[in-house]
Enzyme design. Structure first.
Site, PDB file in Angstrom:
ATOM      1  N   ARG A 281       0.835  -1.218   0.000  1.00  0.00           N
ATOM      2  CA  ARG A 281       0.000   0.000   0.000  1.00  0.00           C
ATOM      3  C   ARG A 281       0.866   1.263   0.000  1.00  0.00           C
ATOM      4  O   ARG A 281       0.553   2.236  -0.693  1.00  0.00           O
ATOM      5  CB  ARG A 281      -0.946  -0.009   1.201  1.00  0.00           C
ATOM      6  CG  ARG A 281      -2.092  -0.994   1.022  1.00  0.00           C
ATOM      7  CD  ARG A 281      -2.981  -1.039   2.244  1.00  0.00           C
ATOM      8  NE  ARG A 281      -3.570   0.252   2.570  1.00  0.00           N
ATOM      9  CZ  ARG A 281      -4.097   0.551   3.755  1.00  0.00           C
ATOM     10  NH1 ARG A 281      -4.100  -0.335   4.727  1.00  0.00           N
ATOM     11  NH2 ARG A 281      -4.621   1.739   3.973  1.00  0.00           N
TER      12      ARG A 281
ATOM     13  N   GLN B 169      -9.645  10.594   8.175  1.00  0.00           N
ATOM     14  CA  GLN B 169      -9.603   9.158   8.481  1.00  0.00           C
ATOM     15  C   GLN B 169      -8.559   8.469   7.605  1.00  0.00           C
ATOM     16  O   GLN B 169      -8.327   7.280   7.737  1.00  0.00           O
ATOM     17  CB  GLN B 169     -10.974   8.533   8.218  1.00  0.00           C
ATOM     18  CG  GLN B 169     -12.077   9.149   9.049  1.00  0.00           C
ATOM     19  CD  GLN B 169     -13.456   8.716   8.549  1.00  0.00           C
ATOM     20  OE1 GLN B 169     -13.976   7.702   8.968  1.00  0.00           O
ATOM     21  NE2 GLN B 169     -14.024   9.485   7.654  1.00  0.00           N
ATOM     22  N   ASN B 170      -7.979   9.220   6.678  1.00  0.00           N
ATOM     23  CA  ASN B 170      -7.026   8.626   5.741  1.00  0.00           C
ATOM     24  C   ASN B 170      -5.636   8.562   6.354  1.00  0.00           C
ATOM     25  O   ASN B 170      -5.215   9.462   7.063  1.00  0.00           O
ATOM     26  CB  ASN B 170      -6.982   9.429   4.440  1.00  0.00           C
ATOM     27  CG  ASN B 170      -8.338   9.479   3.760  1.00  0.00           C
ATOM     28  OD1 ASN B 170      -9.222   8.692   4.099  1.00  0.00           O
ATOM     29  ND2 ASN B 170      -8.512  10.384   2.825  1.00  0.00           N
TER      30      ASN B 170
ATOM     31  N   ASP C 114      -2.963   8.054   4.281  1.00  0.00           N
ATOM     32  CA  ASP C 114      -2.067   8.090   3.121  1.00  0.00           C
ATOM     33  C   ASP C 114      -1.113   9.286   3.066  1.00  0.00           C
ATOM     34  O   ASP C 114      -0.148   9.276   2.290  1.00  0.00           O
ATOM     35  CB  ASP C 114      -2.871   7.983   1.810  1.00  0.00           C
ATOM     36  CG  ASP C 114      -3.948   9.061   1.664  1.00  0.00           C
ATOM     37  OD1 ASP C 114      -3.740  10.205   2.105  1.00  0.00           O
ATOM     38  OD2 ASP C 114      -5.011   8.750   1.079  1.00  0.00           O
TER      39      ASP C 114
ATOM     40  N   HIS D 280      -6.999   8.080  12.278  1.00  0.00           N
ATOM     41  CA  HIS D 280      -6.673   6.657  12.056  1.00  0.00           C
ATOM     42  C   HIS D 280      -5.171   6.436  11.861  1.00  0.00           C
ATOM     43  O   HIS D 280      -4.761   5.390  11.360  1.00  0.00           O
ATOM     44  CB  HIS D 280      -7.457   6.101  10.863  1.00  0.00           C
ATOM     45  CG  HIS D 280      -8.920   5.922  11.162  1.00  0.00           C
ATOM     46  ND1 HIS D 280      -9.867   5.642  10.194  1.00  0.00           N
ATOM     47  CD2 HIS D 280      -9.605   5.986  12.334  1.00  0.00           C
ATOM     48  CE1 HIS D 280     -11.060   5.545  10.777  1.00  0.00           C
ATOM     49  NE2 HIS D 280     -10.924   5.758  12.054  1.00  0.00           N
TER      50      HIS D 280
ATOM     51  N   CYS E  48       6.677  -0.983  23.138  1.00  0.00           N
ATOM     52  CA  CYS E  48       7.078   0.253  23.832  1.00  0.00           C
ATOM     53  C   CYS E  48       6.648   1.490  23.025  1.00  0.00           C
ATOM     54  O   CYS E  48       5.900   1.391  22.070  1.00  0.00           O
ATOM     55  CB  CYS E  48       8.586   0.243  24.114  1.00  0.00           C
ATOM     56  SG  CYS E  48       9.635   0.567  22.673  1.00  0.00           S
TER      57      CYS E  48
ATOM     58  N   CYS F 222      13.540  -2.303  22.065  1.00  0.00           N
ATOM     59  CA  CYS F 222      13.108  -3.437  22.906  1.00  0.00           C
ATOM     60  C   CYS F 222      12.969  -4.744  22.134  1.00  0.00           C
ATOM     61  O   CYS F 222      12.536  -5.745  22.706  1.00  0.00           O
ATOM     62  CB  CYS F 222      11.805  -3.085  23.631  1.00  0.00           C
ATOM     63  SG  CYS F 222      10.335  -3.243  22.599  1.00  0.00           S
TER      64      CYS F 222
ATOM     65  N   SER G  44     -18.083   7.510   3.801  1.00  0.00           N
ATOM     66  CA  SER G  44     -19.394   6.862   3.869  1.00  0.00           C
ATOM     67  C   SER G  44     -20.029   7.132   5.238  1.00  0.00           C
ATOM     68  O   SER G  44     -21.208   6.844   5.432  1.00  0.00           O
ATOM     69  CB  SER G  44     -19.247   5.360   3.642  1.00  0.00           C
ATOM     70  OG  SER G  44     -18.440   4.788   4.648  1.00  0.00           O
TER      71      SER G  44
ATOM     72  N   ASN H 208     -20.051  14.012  -1.468  1.00  0.00           N
ATOM     73  CA  ASN H 208     -19.807  12.566  -1.602  1.00  0.00           C
ATOM     74  C   ASN H 208     -20.436  12.051  -2.888  1.00  0.00           C
ATOM     75  O   ASN H 208     -21.459  12.553  -3.337  1.00  0.00           O
ATOM     76  CB  ASN H 208     -20.420  11.837  -0.393  1.00  0.00           C
ATOM     77  CG  ASN H 208     -19.696  10.554  -0.065  1.00  0.00           C
ATOM     78  OD1 ASN H 208     -18.522  10.588   0.286  1.00  0.00           O
ATOM     79  ND2 ASN H 208     -20.359   9.426  -0.200  1.00  0.00           N
TER      80      ASN H 208
HETATM   81  N1  APR Z   1     -15.463  11.801  -4.618  1.00  0.00           N
HETATM   82  C1  APR Z   1     -16.364  11.825  -3.589  1.00  0.00           C
HETATM   83  N2  APR Z   1     -16.750  10.737  -2.929  1.00  0.00           N
HETATM   84  C2  APR Z   1     -16.233   9.564  -3.305  1.00  0.00           C
HETATM   85  C3  APR Z   1     -15.312   9.445  -4.370  1.00  0.00           C
HETATM   86  C4  APR Z   1     -14.922  10.646  -5.046  1.00  0.00           C
HETATM   87  N3  APR Z   1     -14.052  10.644  -6.043  1.00  0.00           N
HETATM   88  N4  APR Z   1     -14.989   8.129  -4.499  1.00  0.00           N
HETATM   89  C5  APR Z   1     -15.669   7.469  -3.564  1.00  0.00           C
HETATM   90  N5  APR Z   1     -16.429   8.326  -2.838  1.00  0.00           N
HETATM   91  C6  APR Z   1     -17.274   8.054  -1.681  1.00  0.00           C
HETATM   92  C7  APR Z   1     -18.003   6.739  -1.715  1.00  0.00           C
HETATM   93  O1  APR Z   1     -19.274   6.918  -2.303  1.00  0.00           O
HETATM   94  C8  APR Z   1     -18.113   6.385  -0.226  1.00  0.00           C
HETATM   95  O2  APR Z   1     -19.319   6.887   0.324  1.00  0.00           O
HETATM   96  O3  APR Z   1     -16.408   7.992  -0.578  1.00  0.00           O
HETATM   97  C9  APR Z   1     -16.946   7.134   0.414  1.00  0.00           C
HETATM   98  C10 APR Z   1     -15.817   6.243   0.915  1.00  0.00           C
HETATM   99  O4  APR Z   1     -16.306   5.465   1.971  1.00  0.00           O
HETATM  100  P1  APR Z   1     -15.425   4.315   2.661  1.00  0.00           P
HETATM  101  O5  APR Z   1     -14.787   3.457   1.622  1.00  0.00           O
HETATM  102  O6  APR Z   1     -16.319   3.663   3.664  1.00  0.00           O
HETATM  103  O7  APR Z   1     -14.237   5.100   3.367  1.00  0.00           O
HETATM  104  P2  APR Z   1     -14.218   5.883   4.726  1.00  0.00           P
HETATM  105  O8  APR Z   1     -15.509   6.546   5.002  1.00  0.00           O
HETATM  106  O9  APR Z   1     -12.976   6.701   4.732  1.00  0.00           O
HETATM  107  O10 APR Z   1     -14.018   4.712   5.749  1.00  0.00           O
HETATM  108  C11 APR Z   1     -13.779   5.061   7.077  1.00  0.00           C
HETATM  109  O11 APR Z   1     -13.301   2.840   7.766  1.00  0.00           O
HETATM  110  O12 APR Z   1     -12.385   0.986   6.822  1.00  0.00           O
HETATM  111  C12 APR Z   1     -12.231   1.949   7.786  1.00  0.00           C
HETATM  112  O13 APR Z   1     -10.287   2.827   8.763  1.00  0.00           O
HETATM  113  C13 APR Z   1     -10.971   2.718   7.546  1.00  0.00           C
HETATM  114  O14 APR Z   1     -10.587   5.072   7.504  1.00  0.00           O
HETATM  115  C14 APR Z   1     -11.452   4.060   7.083  1.00  0.00           C
HETATM  116  C15 APR Z   1     -12.807   4.155   7.725  1.00  0.00           C
END
Ligand code: APR
Length: 239
Positions: free
Chosen positions: A69, A100-101, A103, A118, A129, A149, A188, A212
């Site tokens: 990744r 929450q990213n 990256d 996260h 440790c 450690c 989401s 979104n």
């Molecule tokens: N622009 C806008 N929205 C987008 C795009 C885009 N280009 N591509 C995808 N999406 C939306 C999708 O429709 C979805 O609702 O982004 C959302 C991504 O949702 P998830 O995959 O559930 O990601 P996230 O909400 O960050 O998840 C939260 O859950 O799995 C754990 O720790 C992980 O940080 C993560 C957390």
């Protein structure tokens, strides 16, 4: 007035702004989301690898996945959505980005006041440790070991079933509570903390703007809900 105009007006009038982002904002940079297509590696779902149990059972496998990744993320570039959020920070007198990213693309786009709830994939930390370091290796050469450690190092991220870093989370709550607007982009909003922060903003009487691709459980509850790509909509509402 269109949703975009309304969102633009709310953001322009606010001087205390918080932003919450999720995997969707990095999707246009080529980083797969968690719950969308392309999130699989060797047929494992993230929920099968991003857990303390998976790491205890097979640390090589988990590390191999994280190093893979890191490689993909390292090749990716921040997109117009990340850059719009960095621009918003330059304009708002008080600004906090809660992501929450893991990256690091927000940092690379120029965002500064970031709370990574996260964690950060570019950090490796000791599983026992307090040792931690920045780690940019993108080739798997075995499980790294703590120089202090000798316990195995682990990725500096929060796994399923783990609690969020306390101080980071407290800061995030404080920021949202003190803001006039919460902009929510590319999440989401199914998991804590996203959901909790949106509720907090609403109960504090702040405006909430959602950007979104798909509708979420909060689309009907926010002040403005915009359906579309972060890379297209965020530059428009920040312009
Ligand atoms: N622009 C806008 N929205 C987008 C795009 C885009 N280009 N591509 C995808 N999406 C939306 C999708 O429709 C979805 O609702 O982004 C959302 C991504 O949702 P998830 O995959 O559930 O990601 P996230 O909400 O960050 O998840 C939260 O859950 O799995 C754990 O720790 C992980 O940080 C993560 C957390």
């Amino acid at each position: 007035m269109s949703g975009i105009d309304r969102a633009r007006e709310i953001l322009a009038a606010a001087d205390r702004v918080s932003v919450l982002t999720g995997a969707g904002i990095s999707a246009e940079s080529g980083i797969p989301t968690f719950r969308g297509a392309g999130g699989l590696w060797r047929n494992f779902r993230p929920e099968e690898l991003a857990t303390p149990e998976a790491f205890a059972r097979d640390p090589e496998l988990v590390w191999e996945w994280y190093v893979w990744r890191r490689g993909r993320i390292g090749e990716a570039q921040p997109n117009a959505g990340h850059r719009a959020i960095a621009e918003l920070e330059r304009r708002a007198p008080v600004f906090t980005l809660i992501t929450q990213n893991v990256d690091g693309l927000h940092d690379r786009a120029g965002s500064r006041n970031i709370r990574k709830v996260h964690g950060d994939i570019w950090i490796s930390r000791c599983s026992r440790c307090a040792y931690q370091r920045r780690d940019t290796a993108t080739v798997f050469t075995g499980v790294p070991v703590c120089p202090e450690c000798s316990a195995p190092l682990r990725p500096g991220v929060v796994w399923f079933g783990e609690s969020l870093p306390r101080a980071v989370w407290d800061d995030a709550e404080r920021a949202v509570h003190g803001s006039q607007v919460l902009l929510i982009a590319g999440t989401s909003a199914q998991v804590y903390p996203a959901a909790g922060l949106i509720d907090l903003a609403r109960s504090a009487g702040s405006s909430t703007i959602e950007v979104n691709l798909d509708g979420t459980a909060y689309s009907g509850a926010v002040t403005v809900s915009l359906r579309g790509l972060c890379g297209e909509l965020l530059p428009q509402i920040v312009a």
